[in-house]
Design a protein around this motif. Structure first.
Motif, short mmCIF file in Angstrom:
data_model
loop_
_atom_site.label_atom_id
_atom_site.label_comp_id
_atom_site.label_asym_id
_atom_site.label_seq_id
_atom_site.Cartn_x
_atom_site.Cartn_y
_atom_site.Cartn_z
N UNK A 20 0.83 -1.20 0.00
CA UNK A 20 0.00 0.00 0.00
C UNK A 20 0.87 1.26 0.00
N UNK A 21 1.93 1.26 0.81
CA UNK A 21 2.80 2.43 0.90
C UNK A 21 3.60 2.64 -0.39
N UNK A 22 4.02 1.56 -1.04
CA UNK A 22 4.72 1.67 -2.31
C UNK A 22 3.82 2.25 -3.39
N UNK A 23 2.54 1.91 -3.34
CA UNK A 23 1.58 2.40 -4.33
C UNK A 23 1.15 3.85 -4.06
N UNK A 24 1.02 4.19 -2.78
CA UNK A 24 0.33 5.44 -2.43
C UNK A 24 1.24 6.56 -1.93
N UNK A 25 2.54 6.29 -1.70
CA UNK A 25 3.42 7.32 -1.15
C UNK A 25 4.74 7.37 -1.93
N UNK A 43 11.93 -2.17 -5.04
CA UNK A 43 12.31 -1.27 -6.14
C UNK A 43 11.64 -1.71 -7.44
N UNK A 44 11.73 -2.99 -7.75
CA UNK A 44 11.13 -3.51 -8.98
C UNK A 44 9.62 -3.33 -8.97
N UNK A 66 7.56 7.56 -0.11
CA UNK A 66 8.55 7.18 0.90
C UNK A 66 9.63 6.30 0.28
N UNK A 67 10.84 6.43 0.77
CA UNK A 67 11.92 5.58 0.28
C UNK A 67 11.69 4.15 0.74
N UNK A 68 12.42 3.22 0.12
CA UNK A 68 12.30 1.81 0.50
C UNK A 68 12.70 1.63 1.97
N UNK A 69 13.75 2.31 2.38
CA UNK A 69 14.20 2.21 3.78
C UNK A 69 13.14 2.75 4.73
N UNK A 70 12.52 3.87 4.37
CA UNK A 70 11.47 4.46 5.23
C UNK A 70 10.26 3.54 5.34
#
Length: 290
Positions: free
Chosen positions: A245-250, A282-283, A252-256
């Motif tokens: 969800x966070x990868x789609x909607x924000x 990342x992918x 934020x970096x991967x670490x965050x």
């Protein structure tokens, strides 16, 4: 006989079927059972009897039934007639955050699984097209949909489903009945609720057991019996679902994102994500952007 059904909601976050038909089967001839999550059952054709909370209800075409988490129910259908139904079955704690932007819809979504409903059945609602048309639409999309997109697609389906469902509810007799108080939760629901509030923290079984007033052994056994999986596996899956969800909607970096879901070791987070989703964070993000 009474038993708890394990329907794999931790691996497949939503189960649905559209116009499933049974004729002359003993499948619906009388076992009390309960299961994780909320089940909403729509009857297209068939006659029978439903028992919920020691009360009996007639099963007829054009009715909708709501079974709350771990609520014992028993449905017995006339085997001489076709039994055609559509079902949506989901774990509410997983989808609640997706309703945050629509406060009144969120209140209705929570009401369906947290309050003691006046009755589990809505009668004579016909064949509501805005509600039932959502099933074939999702059914058509699913075969070509990558697994990583399931949660997003299911959340959109449920938002549209509850928007249509609320209109039916507002017109029904059950809405005009006095709603009961917050219902008493099954122990497994209490465990899931606790995990929802703590899944980003290090998992300490002794602390969890103490706060839920259960022994660690009983806690683990009960969770496995009711959900079909271990607590650690559930926490891992829940973290990955939140990461998606966070990868789609924000932005934020991967670490965050890793830190947000309780995995401060970025390398471990990427490895765990790939094991669950088949690609690194990342992918996954690059594919979504394309």
């Amino acid at each position: 006989m009474t038993y708890i059904q394990n329907l794999g909601l931790n691996e497949m976050p939503l189960y649905f079927t559209h116009r499933r038909q049974t004729i002359g089967s003993a499948q619906y001839q009388g076992t009390f059972h309960a299961h994780q999550g909320v089940e909403i059952l729509f009857i297209h054709e068939g006659q029978g009897t439903l028992i919920v909370d020691q009360k009996s209800y007639e099963v007829t075409a054009g009715m909708l039934c709501i079974f709350q988490p771990f609520q014992l129910h028993h449905i017995q259908m006339n085997a001489e007639q076709p039994f055609i139904r559509s079902i949506v079955h989901y774990e509410p704690s997983l989808y609640e955050p997706y309703f945050d932007k629509w406060p009144s819809l969120l209140a209705f979504f929570k009401h369906i699984y947290t309050n003691k409903l006046p009755a589990p059945c809505l009668y004579a609602i016909g064949e509501p097209e805005p509600l039932l048309s959502l099933f074939p639409s999702l059914e058509e999309k699913l075969p070509d949909l990558p697994r990583k997109d399931y949660l997003e697609e299911f959340s959109l389906f449920l938002i549209a489903f509850f928007r249509a469902f609320r209109t039916i509810w507002e017109r029904s007799e059950i809405k005009r009945s006095v709603a009961g108080p917050t219902r008493i939760k099954h122990q497994a629901e209490r465990i899931l609720s606790w995990l929802e509030g703590h899944y980003t923290e290090p998992l300490r079984l002794e602390v969890m057991a103490s706060e839920l007033h259960l022994s660690p052994h009983h806690l683990s056994h009960l969770f496995k019996e009711c959900t079909g999986g271990s607590i650690s596996d559930y926490v891992a899956a829940r973290r990955i679902q939140q990461a998606v969800m966070l990868l789609n909607a924000t932005d934020l970096s991967i670490a965050q994102i890793g830190e947000t879901i309780g995995l401060s070791n970025t390398s471990y987070f990427c490895k765990m994500f790939k094991n669950h989703m088949g690609s690194t964070p990342h992918q996954f993000r690059n594919q979504r952007q394309k």
